[in-house]
Design an enzyme around this catalytic site. Sequence first.
Site, PDB file in Angstrom:
ATOM      1  N   LYS A 137       8.049  -0.779   3.386  1.00 32.57           N
ATOM      2  CA  LYS A 137       8.322   0.661   3.452  1.00 32.57           C
ATOM      3  C   LYS A 137       8.704   1.139   4.850  1.00 32.57           C
ATOM      4  O   LYS A 137       9.508   2.065   4.990  1.00 32.57           O
ATOM      5  CB  LYS A 137       7.113   1.447   2.934  1.00 32.57           C
TER       6      LYS A 137
ATOM      7  N   ASN B 179       9.931   4.776   0.370  1.00 35.13           N
ATOM      8  CA  ASN B 179       9.802   3.932  -0.818  1.00 35.13           C
ATOM      9  C   ASN B 179      11.074   3.957  -1.662  1.00 35.13           C
ATOM     10  O   ASN B 179      11.100   3.407  -2.752  1.00 35.13           O
ATOM     11  CB  ASN B 179       8.609   4.381  -1.674  1.00 35.13           C
TER      12      ASN B 179
END
Length: 272
Positions: free
Chosen positions: A68, A89
């Site tokens: 991420k 994300n």
Amino acid sequence: MGVFNRAAVLGSPIEHSLSPVLHNAGYVATGLEGWEYTRIRCEVEELPSVVGGADPSFRGFSVTMPCKFAALDFADEVTGRARQIGSANTLTRIDGGWRADNTDCEGALVALRELLGSTPVRNAVLVGAGGTARAVVWALREAGCERLTVINRSDRSAEFDELTEGIDVAFRSFDTDLQETTMQADVVVSTVPADALQGQAAYLGHAPVFDVIYSPWPTPLATCAASNGYPVVGGLSMLAGQSYAQFEQFTGIEAPRDAMRHALLRHWEQSR
């Protein structure tokens, strides 16, 4: 009919990701033909080559840990909320590159609304101060939170200054009176592994609980809160909630939320 558009979830490990269940159910429910959603195992250092080298059929990537932070750094364009939260994300193909977003915060907001309905969240207790906690703080702010107590082993308040603007925030250690603190709260949100609260769950379960964990479920915290008569919601609600905006960014079509959620819950029940 062949596949014309693709999306995938990136991360490691990736074998048990439930994102394909959600997105593929969305394709079916909306009648999207020629779409495929898969899993791709990807380590942090591999993300630039995996995404940068993806053929034009790939319209977007869901990104899970540990990638991420790399997704945020890789992107050509970053949404304001992804920058505030500090991770991404979601990577969506745009003209000239990729846009990073963080929809985990929307997932947290979906879970909070499922738990509390239209009840305002004025006073919240948050357990943990990692990446997921940052997404939850964004959601709590959107839900109208005015006072936030963060239970964490260290004071990381400086890292949350921008996210918590307008909120009265206090960092507390696990040595504080957790029962008294949570009895005054509208909601308790836990973002830490279930075993990290061993011996603490009984003191925290005195308000409605949103626990981001979904396996194993129920967590000791959820069990304690339910036994005290409080509603609980788990990580599956957040998982479903974060997928809706991803689906819409990848496809340009409104997400069939009910169909995606029902597919996830059905898969979960069948796999237990």
